[in-house]
Write an enzyme that holds these catalytic residues in place. Sequence first.
Site, PDB file in Angstrom:
ATOM      1  N   TYR A 152       0.854  -1.187   0.000  1.00  0.00           N
ATOM      2  CA  TYR A 152       0.000   0.000   0.000  1.00  0.00           C
ATOM      3  C   TYR A 152       0.887   1.232   0.000  1.00  0.00           C
ATOM      4  O   TYR A 152       1.868   1.304   0.734  1.00  0.00           O
ATOM      5  CB  TYR A 152      -0.895   0.010   1.244  1.00  0.00           C
ATOM      6  CG  TYR A 152      -1.750   1.253   1.383  1.00  0.00           C
ATOM      7  CD1 TYR A 152      -2.798   1.492   0.497  1.00  0.00           C
ATOM      8  CD2 TYR A 152      -1.514   2.183   2.395  1.00  0.00           C
ATOM      9  CE1 TYR A 152      -3.585   2.632   0.619  1.00  0.00           C
ATOM     10  CE2 TYR A 152      -2.304   3.325   2.525  1.00  0.00           C
ATOM     11  CZ  TYR A 152      -3.339   3.545   1.635  1.00  0.00           C
ATOM     12  OH  TYR A 152      -4.120   4.665   1.757  1.00  0.00           O
ATOM     13  N   ASP A 247       9.232   2.774  -0.061  1.00  0.00           N
ATOM     14  CA  ASP A 247       8.179   3.461   0.679  1.00  0.00           C
ATOM     15  C   ASP A 247       8.310   3.035   2.140  1.00  0.00           C
ATOM     16  O   ASP A 247       7.893   1.958   2.535  1.00  0.00           O
ATOM     17  CB  ASP A 247       6.802   3.104   0.110  1.00  0.00           C
ATOM     18  CG  ASP A 247       5.681   3.815   0.856  1.00  0.00           C
ATOM     19  OD1 ASP A 247       5.978   4.537   1.830  1.00  0.00           O
ATOM     20  OD2 ASP A 247       4.515   3.638   0.466  1.00  0.00           O
ATOM     21  N   LYS A 275       4.095   8.841   9.034  1.00  0.00           N
ATOM     22  CA  LYS A 275       3.837   8.255  10.345  1.00  0.00           C
ATOM     23  C   LYS A 275       4.815   8.722  11.445  1.00  0.00           C
ATOM     24  O   LYS A 275       4.661   9.819  11.932  1.00  0.00           O
ATOM     25  CB  LYS A 275       3.765   6.726  10.222  1.00  0.00           C
ATOM     26  CG  LYS A 275       2.630   6.334   9.252  1.00  0.00           C
ATOM     27  CD  LYS A 275       2.166   4.922   9.299  1.00  0.00           C
ATOM     28  CE  LYS A 275       0.863   4.778   8.511  1.00  0.00           C
ATOM     29  NZ  LYS A 275       0.946   4.153   7.216  1.00  0.00           N
TER      30      LYS A 275
HETATM   31  C1  LIG Z   1       0.343   4.687   5.880  1.00  0.00           C
HETATM   32  C2  LIG Z   1       1.090   4.483   4.601  1.00  0.00           C
HETATM   33  C3  LIG Z   1       0.944   5.344   3.496  1.00  0.00           C
HETATM   34  C4  LIG Z   1      -0.036   6.480   3.480  1.00  0.00           C
HETATM   35  O1  LIG Z   1       0.237   7.444   4.423  1.00  0.00           O
HETATM   36  P1  LIG Z   1      -0.931   8.464   4.872  1.00  0.00           P
HETATM   37  O2  LIG Z   1      -0.266   9.357   5.848  1.00  0.00           O
HETATM   38  O3  LIG Z   1      -2.031   7.613   5.439  1.00  0.00           O
HETATM   39  O4  LIG Z   1      -1.368   9.178   3.638  1.00  0.00           O
HETATM   40  C5  LIG Z   1       1.756   5.130   2.393  1.00  0.00           C
HETATM   41  N1  LIG Z   1       2.630   4.117   2.358  1.00  0.00           N
HETATM   42  C6  LIG Z   1       2.782   3.272   3.382  1.00  0.00           C
HETATM   43  C7  LIG Z   1       3.797   2.186   3.305  1.00  0.00           C
HETATM   44  C8  LIG Z   1       1.999   3.412   4.530  1.00  0.00           C
HETATM   45  O5  LIG Z   1       2.134   2.545   5.538  1.00  0.00           O
END
Ligand SMILES: *Cc1c(COP(=O)(O)O)cnc(C)c1O
Length: 438
Positions: A152, A247, A275
Amino acid sequence: MNTTGKPDISREKSAELYEKAKTYFPGGVNSPVRAFKSVYGTPLFIEKGDGCHVWDADGNQFIDFCCSWGPLILGHNHAKVREKVVEVIQNGISFGAPTALENELAELILKHNKFIEKIRFVSSGTEAVMSAIRLARGYTKRDKILKFEGCYHGHSDSLLVKAGSGLVTFGETSSAGVPKAFADETIVIALNDKEALQKAFEEFKDQIAAVIIEPVPANNGLLLQHKEYLQYLREISAQNGTLLIFDEVISGFRLGFEGAAGYYGIKPDIITYGKIIGGGMPVGAYGASTQIMDTISPVGPVYQAGTLSGNPVAMGAGIAQLTELLRSGFYRDLNAKAEEFAEAIQRFATARNYKFKVFTIGSMFWFAFTDKDIRKAEDIDPASMEKFKIMHRELLNRGIYLGPSGYEVGFVSSAHTKVDLEKAKRAIFDSLDLVFRG
Ligand SMILES: *Cc1c(COP(=O)(O)O)cnc(C)c1O
């Protein structure tokens, strides 16, 4: 009545608030993962958090393993973070002009991270990834991107794309409202599959701007990849003039201060963060070498901007949190505590022959109702989620809060004490007995 024949904990006030919320927001929530769609009951409305605990509107107390979906590595309402936020707020909340706080957070990160030379702050993980993709396309002057089923990357159009059938496929949109033309620029393959990777690079020779991966895929179960596979990904990307994007919105500052790049010793071309970086405030970031980053506006031709980017209050929270993470032994202690916790649960389940596995790395864990080694999305049996649903309810009744989906990972924070983890273990053991023995 639940499995034990006893009534569930009182959830009247949360239920009332949820009824109200449904009249204001689609599905009563401002982010779909918060809805209790795949577990029993309706969302708990949280009133406060402190350390590893949260309290809901009915006054129930829980040991929290969701931790705001990852950002709260120090637990809730950490004194240092709170004090810094309060201090910064005294001088105003936003200026839309540079502040020293941005320099301070950037310096904290860049000084202790050998994988990036420059960084740009944005306001969410989604925005970080979206910008990193544009940067990769602008830098390579190519259009296609390659992603992996089960990873994701936030909700931007090019990435709300899932695999079609076949080894290497153009993606199919996984959300209404994403034009097919966008999905056509995204190639999707399975994780942990070298052959599919080779085939994708052959089929789309000189067209792939970037490969994007969660080096520790943690948004669809915890799909741990072999280091050797990630190294291969590094090599094949470089050979093809394709940028490798890690990511690290979840894994950054979680596996260690240098995230998964540091953990595996692999240098990607671009890294995205979110995060933990904002200490619970809305912050995202992307970083790379100076050469790549200078493609970004105002130096280069790739446009990316934000009214509230580098917001001083959010920077303050990030500075306070990351400063704590840099204390000697922080990750050693946290990871050891989490490992001991995960191992004890696994030992319990194994001794009783339960088809149950705890996948874990650093201070993240995932409960899977399986006896298989799971490395890619299709290895997860959707039917096993019925068992998670029961476990989730039993855990809430025993004062343990997990994210409301069996596909989500749990987080141990530095605020979880040995005593809390002992208590959580006992609740987990009881719940497992109920799941498997009724
Ligand atoms: C949480 C997450 C996102 C999205 O971040 P948001 O702050 O919710 O937009 C993108 N990539 C990864 C790997 C994530 O865990």
